[in-house]
Design a protein around this motif. Structure first.
Motif, short mmCIF file in Angstrom:
data_model
loop_
_atom_site.label_atom_id
_atom_site.label_comp_id
_atom_site.label_asym_id
_atom_site.label_seq_id
_atom_site.Cartn_x
_atom_site.Cartn_y
_atom_site.Cartn_z
N GLY A 1 0.32 10.34 4.72
CA GLY A 1 1.09 10.39 5.97
C GLY A 1 0.68 9.29 6.94
N ASP A 2 -0.61 8.95 6.94
CA ASP A 2 -1.08 7.86 7.81
C ASP A 2 -0.45 6.53 7.40
OD1 ASP A 2 -2.72 9.75 9.04
OD2 ASP A 2 -4.47 9.22 7.81
N VAL A 3 -0.38 6.31 6.10
CA VAL A 3 0.21 5.06 5.60
C VAL A 3 1.70 5.02 5.93
CG1 VAL A 3 0.69 3.68 3.53
CG2 VAL A 3 -1.51 4.85 3.78
N ASP A 4 2.39 6.15 5.74
CA ASP A 4 3.82 6.21 6.07
C ASP A 4 4.04 5.95 7.57
OD1 ASP A 4 4.51 6.72 3.46
OD2 ASP A 4 4.54 8.89 3.73
N ASN B 1 -0.06 -4.63 14.18
CA ASN B 1 -0.63 -4.81 12.85
C ASN B 1 -0.92 -3.43 12.26
OD1 ASN B 1 -2.37 -5.27 10.63
ND2 ASN B 1 -2.91 -7.27 11.48
N ALA B 2 -0.15 -3.06 11.25
CA ALA B 2 -0.25 -1.73 10.65
C ALA B 2 -1.62 -1.51 10.00
CB ALA B 2 0.86 -1.54 9.62
N ALA B 3 -2.17 -2.54 9.39
CA ALA B 3 -3.48 -2.40 8.73
C ALA B 3 -4.57 -2.11 9.76
CB ALA B 3 -3.81 -3.67 7.95
N GLN B 4 -4.51 -2.76 10.91
CA GLN B 4 -5.51 -2.50 11.95
C GLN B 4 -5.37 -1.09 12.51
OE1 GLN B 4 -4.96 -5.68 14.75
NE2 GLN B 4 -6.14 -7.14 13.54
N GLU B 5 -4.15 -0.63 12.69
CA GLU B 5 -3.94 0.73 13.19
C GLU B 5 -4.42 1.76 12.17
OE1 GLU B 5 -2.93 1.57 16.30
OE2 GLU B 5 -3.09 -0.60 16.64
N ASN C 1 -2.24 9.49 -4.43
CA ASN C 1 -3.10 10.10 -3.41
C ASN C 1 -4.57 9.80 -3.61
OD1 ASN C 1 -1.13 11.18 -1.77
ND2 ASN C 1 -1.03 13.11 -2.92
N TRP C 2 -5.03 9.70 -4.85
CA TRP C 2 -6.46 9.45 -5.08
C TRP C 2 -6.87 8.09 -4.48
CZ3 TRP C 2 -8.02 5.16 -7.69
CH2 TRP C 2 -7.11 4.53 -8.52
N LEU C 3 -5.97 7.14 -4.48
CA LEU C 3 -6.28 5.84 -3.90
C LEU C 3 -6.46 5.95 -2.39
CD1 LEU C 3 -6.54 2.76 -4.37
CD2 LEU C 3 -4.12 2.61 -3.87
N TYR C 4 -5.56 6.71 -1.76
CA TYR C 4 -5.69 6.93 -0.31
C TYR C 4 -6.99 7.66 0.01
CZ TYR C 4 -0.68 5.81 -0.18
OH TYR C 4 0.54 5.20 -0.30
N GLU C 5 -7.33 8.66 -0.81
CA GLU C 5 -8.57 9.41 -0.59
C GLU C 5 -9.79 8.51 -0.72
OE1 GLU C 5 -8.45 12.76 -3.22
OE2 GLU C 5 -6.67 13.60 -2.24
N LEU D 1 0.82 -1.21 0.00
CA LEU D 1 0.00 0.00 0.00
C LEU D 1 0.86 1.27 0.00
CD1 LEU D 1 -2.95 0.94 0.16
CD2 LEU D 1 -2.74 0.84 2.64
N VAL D 2 2.09 1.15 0.43
CA VAL D 2 2.98 2.32 0.52
C VAL D 2 3.39 2.77 -0.88
CG1 VAL D 2 5.23 3.12 1.35
CG2 VAL D 2 3.85 1.58 2.76
N GLY D 3 3.36 4.09 -1.08
CA GLY D 3 3.82 4.66 -2.35
C GLY D 3 2.77 4.73 -3.44
#
Length: 98
Positions: free
Chosen positions: A69-72, A82-86, A58-62, A53-55
């Motif tokens: 920044g949340d993903v980073d 667990n990063a996905a749960q956070e 932005n439209w995908l994150y939106e 999911l990293v990189g």
């Protein structure tokens, strides 16, 4: 005629019990070690899946309701978390704030 020496029988029984306890301890520790290894392997698979999911753009994150920044931030969390749960917690909090 058979004669049983009770003292010798008790010593043999104590030795057997000691061996059984020893093997039980070894077995329990081996089981715990294998469980820890399996947990760590699952954590590595989870993190590898999350890192795809990293990189992204932005439209995908939106679309997902999160920010880059949340993903980073989540990608730098310790592997035990667990990063996905956070990231999902963050998404739900930001959704409540809308």
């Amino acid at each position: 005629m058979t004669c049983i020496d009770n003292n010798n029988f008790e010593v043999r029984s104590d030795r057997t019990n000691s061996l059984q306890r020893g093997w039980k301890i070894i077995s329990d520790r081996a089981t715990a070690l294998l469980a820890a290894y399996a947990l760590r392997a699952q954590q590595k698979r989870d993190r590898a899946a999350f890192m795809s999911l990293v990189g992204k753009e932005n439209w995908l994150y939106e679309d997902m309701g999160i920010h880059e920044g949340d993903v980073d931030w989540a990608s730098r969390l310790p592997i035990q978390i667990n990063a996905a749960q956070e990231l999902e917690k963050i998404r739900l909090q930001s959704r409540k704030n809308l």
